[in-house]
Design a protein around this motif. Structure first.
Motif, PDB file in Angstrom:
ATOM      1  N   THR A 143       6.402  -6.637  11.228  1.00 25.26           N
ATOM      2  CA  THR A 143       5.759  -5.650  10.363  1.00 25.26           C
ATOM      3  C   THR A 143       4.947  -6.313   9.257  1.00 25.26           C
ATOM      4  O   THR A 143       5.478  -7.155   8.535  1.00 25.26           O
ATOM      5  CB  THR A 143       6.843  -4.737   9.752  1.00 25.26           C
ATOM      6  N   PRO A 144       3.684  -5.923   9.111  1.00 19.98           N
ATOM      7  CA  PRO A 144       2.875  -6.504   8.037  1.00 19.98           C
ATOM      8  C   PRO A 144       3.409  -6.090   6.667  1.00 19.98           C
ATOM      9  O   PRO A 144       3.891  -4.975   6.504  1.00 19.98           O
ATOM     10  CB  PRO A 144       1.478  -5.925   8.278  1.00 19.98           C
ATOM     11  N   TYR A 145       3.329  -7.014   5.718  1.00 15.75           N
ATOM     12  CA  TYR A 145       3.742  -6.678   4.351  1.00 15.75           C
ATOM     13  C   TYR A 145       2.649  -7.076   3.368  1.00 15.75           C
ATOM     14  O   TYR A 145       1.845  -7.955   3.629  1.00 15.75           O
ATOM     15  CB  TYR A 145       5.094  -7.292   3.997  1.00 15.75           C
ATOM     16  N   TYR A 146       2.654  -6.387   2.229  1.00 16.40           N
ATOM     17  CA  TYR A 146       1.577  -6.488   1.247  1.00 16.40           C
ATOM     18  C   TYR A 146       2.156  -6.614  -0.156  1.00 16.40           C
ATOM     19  O   TYR A 146       3.233  -6.095  -0.432  1.00 16.40           O
ATOM     20  CB  TYR A 146       0.695  -5.230   1.317  1.00 16.40           C
ATOM     21  N   LEU A 147       1.408  -7.265  -1.029  1.00 15.10           N
ATOM     22  CA  LEU A 147       1.812  -7.388  -2.431  1.00 15.10           C
ATOM     23  C   LEU A 147       1.696  -6.039  -3.149  1.00 15.10           C
ATOM     24  O   LEU A 147       2.495  -5.713  -4.011  1.00 15.10           O
ATOM     25  CB  LEU A 147       0.960  -8.437  -3.145  1.00 15.10           C
ATOM     26  N   LYS A 148       0.705  -5.236  -2.749  1.00 14.63           N
ATOM     27  CA  LYS A 148       0.535  -3.889  -3.280  1.00 14.63           C
ATOM     28  C   LYS A 148       0.011  -2.998  -2.160  1.00 14.63           C
ATOM     29  O   LYS A 148      -0.477  -3.496  -1.145  1.00 14.63           O
ATOM     30  CB  LYS A 148      -0.407  -3.870  -4.489  1.00 14.63           C
TER      31      LYS A 148
END
Length: 181
Positions: free
Chosen positions: A43-48
């Motif tokens: 799953t892709p994850y993001y800082l915001k």
């Protein structure tokens, strides 16, 4: 004397159990944050939210003996219907990180059907499976509910669930499109 002591002990124990269960029931709510979830693919994850992709969270880990362990994430909050803030690990016993993931990757269960997470902004908990059924409660987005049974009628699937609010349990049906499994 011995029978009196046993009887006294039993009364005290039952009163204590009643008090503990009674107090827990008054404060129990279906969780909207700080609960465990799973993912069924990297799953892709993001800082915001809507920010730059930082990487991918693995869906699970295989140890040296070949035993697979699903990655366990913890939802800290839902930002909206499309984004959730989570704690996760990139390795089997690694340090936990915090990031944002798209909610479409969230799964409430790994191999069973114990829980579901409401994905509509306001999910109607109904007395039956028809559109004319009375609405018992409206459940907020991102709330984890207990699935009691699954019912289908024609091409539609409904879930009979339990939802807790202010220590009271509500049981009813929600539609397949308003729950994430």
């Amino acid at each position: 004397m011995k029978k009196s002591l046993i009887l006294l002990f039993a009364v005290i124990l039952s009163f204590t159990v009643f008090q503990i269960e009674g107090s827990a029931a008054k404060t129990k709510n279906s969780p909207r944050k700080n609960y465990t979830i799973f993912i069924n693919q990297p799953t892709p994850y993001y800082l915001k939210t809507n920010g730059k992709k930082l990487g991918a969270i693995p869906d699970g880990f295989t140890n040296k003996k070949g035993v697979y362990t699903p990655n366990v994430l913890k939802v800290t909050c839902y930002v909206n219907t499309k984004w959730a803030k989570v704690h996760f690990s990139k390795t089997l016993n690694g340090k936990k990180s915090t990031a944002y993931i798209p909610t479409k990757y969230i799964r409430a269960n790994t191999f069973s059907l114990d829980y579901g997470i409401t994905k509509s902004t306001k999910t109607a908990l109904k007395t039956g499976i028809t559109t004319k059924s009375k609405t018992i409660k409206t459940i907020p987005h991102g709330t984890r509910v207990s699935i009691m049974k699954v019912r289908t009628q024609g091409m539609k699937t409904f879930y009979y669930v339990t939802y807790y609010k202010n220590g009271k349990s509500y049981k009813g049906y929600i539609t397949e499109k308003s729950i994430q499994l």
